[in-house]
Design a protein around this motif. Structure first.
Motif, PDB file in Angstrom:
ATOM      1  N   ALA A   1       0.057  -2.566 -43.709  1.00  0.00           N
ATOM      2  CA  ALA A   1       0.552  -3.936 -43.564  1.00  0.00           C
ATOM      3  C   ALA A   1       0.924  -4.556 -44.910  1.00  0.00           C
ATOM      4  N   GLU A   2       0.107  -4.324 -45.925  1.00  0.00           N
ATOM      5  CA  GLU A   2       0.393  -4.904 -47.237  1.00  0.00           C
ATOM      6  C   GLU A   2       1.691  -4.342 -47.814  1.00  0.00           C
ATOM      7  N   GLU A   3       1.893  -3.039 -47.662  1.00  0.00           N
ATOM      8  CA  GLU A   3       3.105  -2.433 -48.200  1.00  0.00           C
ATOM      9  C   GLU A   3       4.340  -2.966 -47.484  1.00  0.00           C
ATOM     10  N   TYR A   4       4.292  -2.981 -46.161  1.00  0.00           N
ATOM     11  CA  TYR A   4       5.458  -3.447 -45.420  1.00  0.00           C
ATOM     12  C   TYR A   4       5.785  -4.892 -45.769  1.00  0.00           C
ATOM     13  N   THR A   5       4.774  -5.732 -45.770  1.00  0.00           N
ATOM     14  CA  THR A   5       4.987  -7.147 -46.055  1.00  0.00           C
ATOM     15  C   THR A   5       5.593  -7.340 -47.438  1.00  0.00           C
ATOM     16  N   THR A   6       5.120  -6.581 -48.398  1.00  0.00           N
ATOM     17  CA  THR A   6       5.626  -6.709 -49.768  1.00  0.00           C
ATOM     18  C   THR A   6       7.060  -6.213 -49.886  1.00  0.00           C
TER      19      THR A   6
ATOM     20  N   ALA B   1       5.332 -12.153 -44.522  1.00  0.00           N
ATOM     21  CA  ALA B   1       6.160 -12.157 -45.733  1.00  0.00           C
ATOM     22  C   ALA B   1       6.762 -13.541 -45.968  1.00  0.00           C
ATOM     23  N   MET B   2       7.162 -14.210 -44.895  1.00  0.00           N
ATOM     24  CA  MET B   2       7.726 -15.557 -45.033  1.00  0.00           C
ATOM     25  C   MET B   2       6.694 -16.550 -45.547  1.00  0.00           C
ATOM     26  N   VAL B   3       5.467 -16.457 -45.029  1.00  0.00           N
ATOM     27  CA  VAL B   3       4.419 -17.364 -45.494  1.00  0.00           C
ATOM     28  C   VAL B   3       4.146 -17.134 -46.981  1.00  0.00           C
ATOM     29  N   ARG B   4       4.093 -15.871 -47.388  1.00  0.00           N
ATOM     30  CA  ARG B   4       3.880 -15.601 -48.816  1.00  0.00           C
ATOM     31  C   ARG B   4       5.039 -16.108 -49.661  1.00  0.00           C
ATOM     32  N   GLU B   5       6.238 -16.011 -49.143  1.00  0.00           N
ATOM     33  CA  GLU B   5       7.387 -16.543 -49.868  1.00  0.00           C
ATOM     34  C   GLU B   5       7.245 -18.057 -50.034  1.00  0.00           C
ATOM     35  N   GLN B   6       6.817 -18.725 -48.995  1.00  0.00           N
ATOM     36  CA  GLN B   6       6.634 -20.173 -49.072  1.00  0.00           C
ATOM     37  C   GLN B   6       5.619 -20.549 -50.149  1.00  0.00           C
TER      38      GLN B   6
ATOM     39  N   LEU C   1     -10.402 -12.085 -48.175  1.00  0.00           N
ATOM     40  CA  LEU C   1     -10.405 -13.511 -47.878  1.00  0.00           C
ATOM     41  C   LEU C   1     -11.068 -14.382 -48.942  1.00  0.00           C
ATOM     42  N   THR C   2     -11.669 -13.764 -49.923  1.00  0.00           N
ATOM     43  CA  THR C   2     -12.347 -14.538 -50.961  1.00  0.00           C
ATOM     44  C   THR C   2     -11.332 -15.154 -51.925  1.00  0.00           C
ATOM     45  N   ASP C   3     -11.492 -16.446 -52.194  1.00  0.00           N
ATOM     46  CA  ASP C   3     -10.675 -17.163 -53.184  1.00  0.00           C
ATOM     47  C   ASP C   3      -9.180 -17.102 -52.871  1.00  0.00           C
ATOM     48  N   VAL C   4      -8.803 -17.429 -51.652  1.00  0.00           N
ATOM     49  CA  VAL C   4      -7.381 -17.501 -51.292  1.00  0.00           C
ATOM     50  C   VAL C   4      -7.051 -18.924 -50.857  1.00  0.00           C
ATOM     51  N   GLU C   5      -5.765 -19.258 -50.901  1.00  0.00           N
ATOM     52  CA  GLU C   5      -5.349 -20.603 -50.490  1.00  0.00           C
ATOM     53  C   GLU C   5      -4.834 -20.634 -49.057  1.00  0.00           C
ATOM     54  N   ALA C   6      -4.457 -19.481 -48.532  1.00  0.00           N
ATOM     55  CA  ALA C   6      -3.956 -19.421 -47.161  1.00  0.00           C
ATOM     56  C   ALA C   6      -4.269 -18.046 -46.577  1.00  0.00           C
ATOM     57  N   VAL C   7      -4.288 -17.975 -45.251  1.00  0.00           N
ATOM     58  CA  VAL C   7      -4.564 -16.730 -44.539  1.00  0.00           C
ATOM     59  C   VAL C   7      -3.557 -16.581 -43.417  1.00  0.00           C
TER      60      VAL C   7
ATOM     61  N   HIS D   1      -3.956  -3.186 -56.409  1.00  0.00           N
ATOM     62  CA  HIS D   1      -4.961  -3.669 -57.358  1.00  0.00           C
ATOM     63  C   HIS D   1      -4.868  -5.189 -57.448  1.00  0.00           C
ATOM     64  N   GLU D   2      -3.669  -5.697 -57.336  1.00  0.00           N
ATOM     65  CA  GLU D   2      -3.450  -7.139 -57.326  1.00  0.00           C
ATOM     66  C   GLU D   2      -3.712  -7.664 -55.913  1.00  0.00           C
ATOM     67  N   ARG D   3      -4.235  -8.876 -55.807  1.00  0.00           N
ATOM     68  CA  ARG D   3      -4.460  -9.500 -54.512  1.00  0.00           C
ATOM     69  C   ARG D   3      -3.613 -10.750 -54.408  1.00  0.00           C
ATOM     70  N   SER D   4      -3.054 -10.956 -53.231  1.00  0.00           N
ATOM     71  CA  SER D   4      -2.263 -12.152 -53.017  1.00  0.00           C
ATOM     72  C   SER D   4      -3.186 -13.328 -52.724  1.00  0.00           C
ATOM     73  N   THR D   5      -2.737 -14.525 -53.099  1.00  0.00           N
ATOM     74  CA  THR D   5      -3.494 -15.732 -52.763  1.00  0.00           C
ATOM     75  C   THR D   5      -3.264 -16.144 -51.310  1.00  0.00           C
ATOM     76  N   VAL D   6      -2.358 -15.430 -50.632  1.00  0.00           N
ATOM     77  CA  VAL D   6      -2.195 -15.580 -49.185  1.00  0.00           C
ATOM     78  C   VAL D   6      -2.692 -14.284 -48.552  1.00  0.00           C
ATOM     79  N   ALA D   7      -3.894 -14.332 -48.006  1.00  0.00           N
ATOM     80  CA  ALA D   7      -4.512 -13.133 -47.435  1.00  0.00           C
ATOM     81  C   ALA D   7      -3.847 -12.762 -46.116  1.00  0.00           C
ATOM     82  N   LEU D   8      -3.846 -11.475 -45.825  1.00  0.00           N
ATOM     83  CA  LEU D   8      -3.242 -10.956 -44.595  1.00  0.00           C
ATOM     84  C   LEU D   8      -4.255 -10.137 -43.827  1.00  0.00           C
ATOM     85  N   LEU D   9      -4.470 -10.491 -42.569  1.00  0.00           N
ATOM     86  CA  LEU D   9      -5.291  -9.700 -41.661  1.00  0.00           C
ATOM     87  C   LEU D   9      -4.404  -9.219 -40.526  1.00  0.00           C
ATOM     88  N   ALA D  10      -4.169  -7.916 -40.447  1.00  0.00           N
ATOM     89  CA  ALA D  10      -3.415  -7.359 -39.324  1.00  0.00           C
ATOM     90  C   ALA D  10      -4.336  -7.302 -38.116  1.00  0.00           C
TER      91      ALA D  10
END
Length: 446
Positions: A279-284, A63-68, A43-49, A139-148
């Motif tokens: 969750a990260e793998e599926y979403t990606t 996945a849709m939110v990250r696409e947006q 959750l550190t340094d993200v623009e959306a969650v 290793h890369e982190r998305s700027t849209v964090a995901l909490l399952a």
């Protein structure tokens, strides 16, 4: 504890399907500490969650939110990890999920969530465990964090966003329904001031008071018709983004499984993949490919389905059938894929199917002849849809109760759930009698 006692690789299938996954035996306090550390990193340094149910429906929304936001991760890294898992595990046990993930229902965690809210543990039927395997974290982190999350951990996830995310973030909650407003009121109300916006998408059956309270707090809540839409449908039509046809197709295929339509074979692939991986793998992956999963994932799924089919067969063989009211109710026990087990039991003539899980929860599946699954679950600490619900009977006070549960194949849970069926049958009989009397009065009046 000797780890071999809970190691699936060393226990025969006939025995390990009677026990919870290894994650069940992992102390909550240690898991909570680990989840806190991971939440802070995520959750550190993200623009959306996005807080989402960890099934195919909730993760499609993520996945849709990250696409947006243009925040999808590189799918190539995940595909390489999938290939490595298959190569390293020729016996078919490779998985990208948490050690306890087998306790989660592929869509209990959706359809079982109280309100349906499926998991109810997402194991409540299914509480999606937030501690996905460390090895799968990119290793890369998305700027849209995901909490399952699951329906019973919404408050924890909200509190973590409040604690670790920067002010001004956009928050999305997807495919989750709280039992009532009170237990999420404090963190949600604080987040309304902390976040730039909060949007909540769902399709479960909300209590009117809970929905009104969430909206009054300042949340943009959109709830779709649970008989017509999955949450991916709701997110697709609600997000301010021009999604191409790939996303429309993903929502349709997700709906096919989530609403138990079962007309598109790809929907089982999506549900199984969400169940078996992080969750990260599926979403990606679905973000990159939509409903048409890549060949690497197809091989992974076939790899896992060998044991899945064996687990289904074991659960079907254990089933017993009970006549309750006008319904035939089949009840079984085991760590398995509950939807396929329920389908097999329906094909054998059951109007309703109950799958009691070693972790203590249960999935309830209906049919055209039984559309009161949510009523049964509601009497046993649960909730859901008319044809798909979940519960976790409040009958486990200590490990001796769980030991009895495992050695008797859920005897106590079976008893209270069948009692709930009987209560619903009695209520249905009264309804029928009342309707018949009303019809007779109308006929006499004419």
């Amino acid at each position: 504890m000797d780890e071999e006692l809970i190691d699936d690789d060393s226990i025969p299938l006939s025995r390990r399907t009677r026990l919870p996954g290894a994650g069940f035996f992992y102390p909550d306090s240690l898991d909570e500490d680990r989840a806190e550390r991971r939440a802070e990193e995520t959750l550190t340094d993200v623009e959306a969650v996005v807080i989402a149910d960890g099934d195919a429906d909730g993760l499609a929304c993520a996945a849709m939110v990250r696409e947006q936001y243009g925040a999808a991760l590189d799918v190539a890294d995940f595909e390489a990890e999938i290939a490595d898992r298959i190569a390293d595990d020729p016996d078919g046990d490779a998985a990208g999920d948490d050690p306890g993930a087998d306790d989660l229902d592929a869509d209990d965690l959706d359809a079982d969530a109280t309100g349906d809210a499926d998991d109810l543990d997402a194991d409540a039927t299914g509480d999606a465990d937030e501690s996905t395997a460390d090895a799968l974290e990119p290793h890369e982190r998305s700027t849209v964090a995901l909490l399952a999350a699951g329906p019973y951990s919404i408050d924890d996830s909200l509190e973590r966003v409040l604690e670790y995310a920067d002010p001004g973030i956009d928050l999305f909650v997807c495919d989750l329904c709280p039992d009532d407003f009170e237990w999420i009121a404090d963190p949600l109300t604080e987040l309304v001031d902390h976040a730039s916006s909060i949007r909540w998408f769902d399709h479960h059956q909300w209590d009117d008071e809970t929905a009104a309270a969430v909206r009054s707090a300042g949340v943009d809540l959109v709830v779709g018709d649970s008989e017509e839409e999955c949450t991916a449908d709701v997110a697709l039509r609600s997000l301010p983004h021009e999604f191409d046809d790939r996303w429309t197709e993903l929502a349709a295929v997700t709906r096919d499984h989530d609403l138990w339509i079962k007309e598109d074979p790809r929907s089982d692939d999506l549900a199984d993949y969400a169940y078996w991986t992080g969750a990260e793998e599926y979403t990606t992956v679905v973000g990159a490919y939509g409903a048409n999963l890549p060949e690497t994932v197809d091989r992974f799924l076939e790899h896992r389905r060998v044991e899945k089919r064996d687990r289904i067969d074991a659960a079907v063989d254990r089933a017993t059938t009970h006549a309750i009211g006008d319904w035939s109710v089949a009840v079984t026990y085991g760590r398995c894929s509950q939807n396929e087990v329920a389908e097999a039991l329906r094909e054998d003539g059951a109007d309703a199917a109950v799958i009691v899980k070693p972790a203590g929860s249960a999935s309830i599946r209906g049919s055209d002849g039984f559309e009161r699954a949510h009523e049964v679950a509601g009497r046993v600490n649960g909730g859901g849809h008319p044809k798909a619900a979940g519960c976790k009977p409040d009958i486990y006070d200590d490990m001796l109760d769980y030991a009895h549960h495992w050695t008797t194949e859920g005897q106590a849970a079976r008893k209270v759930i069948l009692g709930a069926f009987e209560a619903v049958a009695d209520a249905a009989a009264v309804e029928d009698e009342t309707e018949a009397e009303a019809a007779s009065v109308d006929a006499d009046a004419e």
